[in-house]
Design an enzyme around this catalytic site. Sequence first.
Site, short mmCIF file in Angstrom:
data_model
loop_
_atom_site.label_atom_id
_atom_site.label_comp_id
_atom_site.label_asym_id
_atom_site.label_seq_id
_atom_site.Cartn_x
_atom_site.Cartn_y
_atom_site.Cartn_z
CB CYS A 74 14.75 -10.64 -54.02
SG CYS A 74 15.18 -9.16 -53.08
CB CYS A 181 8.90 -7.41 -49.47
SG CYS A 181 10.20 -8.35 -48.62
N1 DGL Z 1 12.55 -10.56 -50.10
C1 DGL Z 1 12.98 -9.28 -50.43
C2 DGL Z 1 12.13 -8.51 -51.37
O1 DGL Z 1 11.29 -9.09 -52.00
C3 DGL Z 1 14.16 -8.65 -49.83
C4 DGL Z 1 14.01 -8.08 -48.50
C5 DGL Z 1 15.31 -7.51 -48.01
O2 DGL Z 1 16.31 -8.22 -48.02
O3 DGL Z 1 15.30 -6.35 -47.61
O4 DGL Z 1 12.26 -7.33 -51.52
#
Ligand code: DGL
Length: 251
Positions: A74, A181
């Site tokens: 993440c 993301c």
């Molecule tokens: N998958 C996420 C990232 O790479 C998180 C997105 C979120 O929960 O806002 O930032």
Amino acid sequence: MNKEKSIGIFDSGIGGATVLKEILQLLPNENYIYYSDSKNNPYGDKSDKEIFNMCDKIMKKFIQQECKAIVIACNTASAKAAKLLREKYPEEIIIAIEPAYKMVHDYAYEKSTLVMATKGTMESEKFHTLYEKYNNHKTYLMPCKGLADIIEEGNDEKIQKYLKNNLAQYANKTQNVVLGCTHYPLIQEQIKQVLGDVKFFDGAPSLAKHLKEILEEKNLKSESEKHGEIYFIDSSNSEDKKYRFFTYLHK
Ligand code: DGL
């Protein structure tokens, strides 16, 4: 699960599947525990302290399971909490994703670039440092507030509407798109429908390569000749998330 130690990997939901898919290309014989923290999704709008506390809870679960390495799949959690987690758990191998902006610098410097990431990632010190270091001076930064949430929800209509309303302004203006993301690689086709034939950059392939090198260096790579197991946990016990996660991995 067989008795070989696992690699723990987590995200605020199923976005991290895009990272695990890349890792599986290089390390198919490892066991994985994937933690989808969908109960706390989105991470993107939360404070640094909240994000750290959520990640810390997940770290503790992985440590209890004796994971041999932990992957933060993440970008928001990496940007906001990786440094503190490494300080708190110096014994653990923690590998953290980051937006692939350096790749643009190395391979497509001349081209105009759109960086898409959560508000949290974009406001973070870590991202600022990366941006200053590799700035190609032809870059648009787009904090995509709310986008990861609707991808997590899996609502195609909302996603299309969001992209039309927020991305159309960059059509014909950008050739590279950094997917900052881990949820965004799930909607590459929809992004192309709005932006045309752009080139995507995401951090997962280099993270996978780095993880493999670290495991080899520390003699921790599985010697098994069979495919490993993937154990999926979702913090809101969603069967739908589990289904979408495995469907994506096996696609
Ligand atoms: N998958 C996420 C990232 O790479 C998180 C997105 C979120 O929960 O806002 O930032």
